[in-house]
Design a protein around this motif. Structure first.
Motif, mmCIF file in Angstrom:
data_model
loop_
_atom_site.group_PDB
_atom_site.id
_atom_site.type_symbol
_atom_site.label_atom_id
_atom_site.label_comp_id
_atom_site.label_asym_id
_atom_site.label_seq_id
_atom_site.Cartn_x
_atom_site.Cartn_y
_atom_site.Cartn_z
ATOM 1 N N ILE A 316 -5.746 -43.437 -61.306
ATOM 2 C CA ILE A 316 -5.990 -43.936 -60.026
ATOM 3 C C ILE A 316 -5.862 -42.426 -59.145
ATOM 4 O O ILE A 316 -6.876 -42.167 -58.212
ATOM 5 C CB ILE A 316 -4.892 -44.754 -59.645
ATOM 6 C CG1 ILE A 316 -5.172 -46.049 -60.330
ATOM 7 C CG2 ILE A 316 -5.051 -44.726 -57.944
ATOM 8 C CD1 ILE A 316 -4.100 -47.094 -60.081
ATOM 9 N N THR A 317 -4.933 -41.489 -59.540
ATOM 10 C CA THR A 317 -5.030 -40.170 -58.941
ATOM 11 C C THR A 317 -6.204 -39.333 -59.052
ATOM 12 O O THR A 317 -6.513 -38.534 -58.215
ATOM 13 C CB THR A 317 -3.807 -39.161 -59.171
ATOM 14 O OG1 THR A 317 -4.029 -38.872 -60.629
ATOM 15 C CG2 THR A 317 -2.698 -39.965 -59.191
ATOM 16 N N LEU A 318 -7.065 -39.719 -59.922
ATOM 17 C CA LEU A 318 -8.533 -38.940 -60.180
ATOM 18 C C LEU A 318 -9.195 -39.345 -58.958
ATOM 19 O O LEU A 318 -10.394 -38.517 -58.536
ATOM 20 C CB LEU A 318 -9.012 -39.368 -61.393
ATOM 21 C CG LEU A 318 -8.379 -38.719 -62.610
ATOM 22 C CD1 LEU A 318 -9.016 -39.059 -63.909
ATOM 23 C CD2 LEU A 318 -8.076 -37.256 -62.607
ATOM 24 N N GLY A 319 -9.243 -40.444 -58.412
ATOM 25 C CA GLY A 319 -9.906 -40.956 -57.271
ATOM 26 C C GLY A 319 -11.360 -41.323 -57.741
ATOM 27 O O GLY A 319 -11.498 -41.648 -59.004
ATOM 28 N N GLY A 320 -12.005 -41.768 -56.849
ATOM 29 C CA GLY A 320 -13.504 -42.261 -57.014
ATOM 30 C C GLY A 320 -13.718 -43.695 -57.579
ATOM 31 O O GLY A 320 -12.928 -44.447 -56.783
ATOM 32 N N ASP A 321 -13.987 -43.972 -58.551
ATOM 33 C CA ASP A 321 -14.012 -45.306 -59.156
ATOM 34 C C ASP A 321 -12.767 -45.862 -59.687
ATOM 35 O O ASP A 321 -12.599 -46.277 -60.702
ATOM 36 C CB ASP A 321 -15.129 -45.581 -59.758
ATOM 37 C CG ASP A 321 -15.791 -47.298 -60.070
ATOM 38 O OD1 ASP A 321 -14.994 -48.084 -59.632
ATOM 39 O OD2 ASP A 321 -16.668 -47.365 -60.912
ATOM 40 N N THR A 322 -11.822 -45.741 -58.921
ATOM 41 C CA THR A 322 -10.471 -45.976 -59.443
ATOM 42 C C THR A 322 -10.137 -47.194 -60.258
ATOM 43 O O THR A 322 -9.508 -47.474 -61.300
ATOM 44 C CB THR A 322 -9.120 -45.759 -58.260
ATOM 45 O OG1 THR A 322 -9.983 -46.487 -57.358
ATOM 46 C CG2 THR A 322 -9.198 -44.381 -57.696
ATOM 47 N N ASP A 323 -10.576 -48.665 -59.708
ATOM 48 C CA ASP A 323 -10.341 -49.570 -60.261
ATOM 49 C C ASP A 323 -11.022 -49.779 -61.836
ATOM 50 O O ASP A 323 -10.368 -50.184 -62.634
ATOM 51 C CB ASP A 323 -10.850 -50.937 -59.380
ATOM 52 C CG ASP A 323 -12.408 -50.889 -59.309
ATOM 53 O OD1 ASP A 323 -13.012 -49.737 -59.208
ATOM 54 O OD2 ASP A 323 -12.831 -51.770 -59.099
ATOM 55 N N THR A 324 -12.136 -49.035 -62.083
ATOM 56 C CA THR A 324 -12.882 -49.282 -63.234
ATOM 57 C C THR A 324 -12.346 -48.184 -64.199
ATOM 58 O O THR A 324 -12.047 -48.548 -65.386
ATOM 59 C CB THR A 324 -14.414 -48.776 -63.021
ATOM 60 O OG1 THR A 324 -14.673 -50.025 -62.047
ATOM 61 C CG2 THR A 324 -15.270 -48.992 -64.095
#
Ligand code: F2R
Ligand code: MG
Ligand code: MG
Ligand code: MG
Length: 373
Positions: A316-324
């Motif tokens: 999640i901390t990477l950001g972007g398409d966090t759910d996927t």
């Protein structure tokens, strides 16, 4: 032994659900502060403790709703379980019915046209609507990869990569016919399958894990490349140079090997080189990295959390398409660490956990069925 396998099957499906539900809170944000995420997760734990101690009811039945990732994984699992085999029209129908029942689960921008096509009574070939997407080139989105973990549970007993690859390809092509979407889904399924077979009491050998993935993926990528139009053109100044490789997933897997040896790997490096967007090639490799990185080291700021939680929170901390990215990494991690590693508060507040557990039990029961002579 059986108890452990059951826990790992549950961990896989439930891990995917909690990754999706919690990741969805941050989907589309370019920066996610680790401290903010930890604060939220700690509050979740505290709320659950209070709730347990005082018997108070949570404000809503579910704290966190699942999105299209889980909605589609449920259709994949439901169809495989009810039919006992892959049934393309049944699975396609389930995808479409689910979408029209709850279209606001955050589906991809173009996929509704596929569901329209499948629902159309004039459509006789369930694969045809997807093949028409993007002027015939097919979607390269990560919608095939995000839902595929149940396929690895379904074929677990066969222990046959060729069979798993064929099943994944058939499931993915119902909505995504571009080779990058298909290869991305295959990579997720192979990683889940390999994770289920890893010993729990031995340190994960990342080089070996990645090499085993490359051995299975390379022939597919090379075979495709012979007749390929090539990957989509790189954006100006893009650091995603590996996207332009003739075998881009294998190239990214090799790069992940190096990244895992970098003691101070920066989030920006991962995002810029691997990607965390809605394309399969721009998200599946990041999920593999999250899983393996958390497996071999404590991730800075997340070391107070267990390996499963570190995997999902780091994704999640990477950001972007966090759910996927979190749902794919969560399925891989849950398959290794098992259900018990998933915090009870996460399981309690995320929608769809109980159903995922039941579906995992069905897949597990299939592994216990006596084989017909
Ligand atoms: N769509 C999202 N998130 C966007 C925000 C949702 C919002 N928060 C909300 O509440 O509504 N998330 C979900 O979509 C991803 C899976 O997408 P899928 O199923 O692959 O869809 P699609 O439409 O096939 O592809 C996604 C986009 O990729 C581009 N694209 C794909 N193939 C292309 C091609 N051949 N040429 C050009 N572009 C192509 C298009 O922009 C598509 O719309 C997951 O993240 C899931 O969580
Ligand atoms: Mg989603
Ligand atoms: Mg029809
Ligand atoms: Mg998403």
């Amino acid at each position: 032994m059986d108890k452990i396998l059951l826990s790992r099957f549950k961990g896989c499906l439930v891990g995917g659900v909690v990754g999706d539900c919690i990741g969805a809170l941050y989907e589309g944000l370019s920066h996610v502060k680790t401290n903010d995420l930890i604060e939220r997760i700690n509050k979740l734990e505290k709320d659950r403790q209070t709730q347990r101690e005082h018997g108070t009811k949570p404000a809503e039945k579910y704290g966190f709703s699942y999105t299209d990732d889980t909605a589609m994984a449920r259709s994949v699992a439901g169809s495989l379980i009810d039919k006992g085999q892959f049934d393309a029209p049944d699975m396609g129908k389930r995808f479409a019915e689910e979408y029209f029942r709850e279209p606001d689960r955050g589906y991809g921008g173009s996929i509704a046209a596929v569901f329209d096509g499948i629902r159309d009574t004039n459509t006789t070939d369930v694969y045809q609507p997807a093949s028409k997407q993007f002027e015939g080139s097919g979607s390269y989105g990560n919608g095939g990869a995000m839902r595929i973990a149940p396929a690895a549970l379904f074929t677990f007993c066969d222990n046959n990569a060729t069979k798993l690859i064929s099943l994944v390809s058939s499931i993915t092509r119902l909505t995504h016919t571009n080779h990058l979407a298909i290869h991305g889904a295959i990579l997720v399924a192979l990683a889940v399958d390999q994770s289920l077979r890893l010993p729990q009491d031995t340190a994960v050998d990342c080089d070996e894990f990645i090499e085993a993935l490359i051995i299975k993926l390379r022939p597919l990528e090379e075979e495709h490349d012979k007749s390929s139009m090539g990957p989509p053109p790189l954006k100006k100044n893009s650091k995603r140079v590996l996207d332009a490789s003739a075998t881009p997933y294998c190239a990214k897997l090799k790069r992940i090997k190096e990244m895992l040896k970098e003691p101070n790997l920066k989030t920006a490096t991962v995002v810029e080189e691997l990607g965390t967007d809605v394309s399969a090639l721009g998200s599946v490799p990041a999920a593999v990295l999250c899983f393996l990185k958390a497996a071999i080291q404590n991730i800075p700021k997340l070391k107070d959390h267990n390996k499963f939680s570190q995997t999902v929170l780091y994704a999640i901390t990477l950001g972007g398409d966090t759910d996927t990215v979190a749902t794919m990494a969560g399925a891989m991690a849950g398959a290794l660490y098992g259900m018990e590693a998933i915090p009870e508060s996460w399981r309690y507040y995320c929608e769809g956990v109980a159903d995922a557990e039941t579906m995992a039990e069905h897949f597990f029961n299939m592994t216990q069925a006596p084989t017909v002579q």
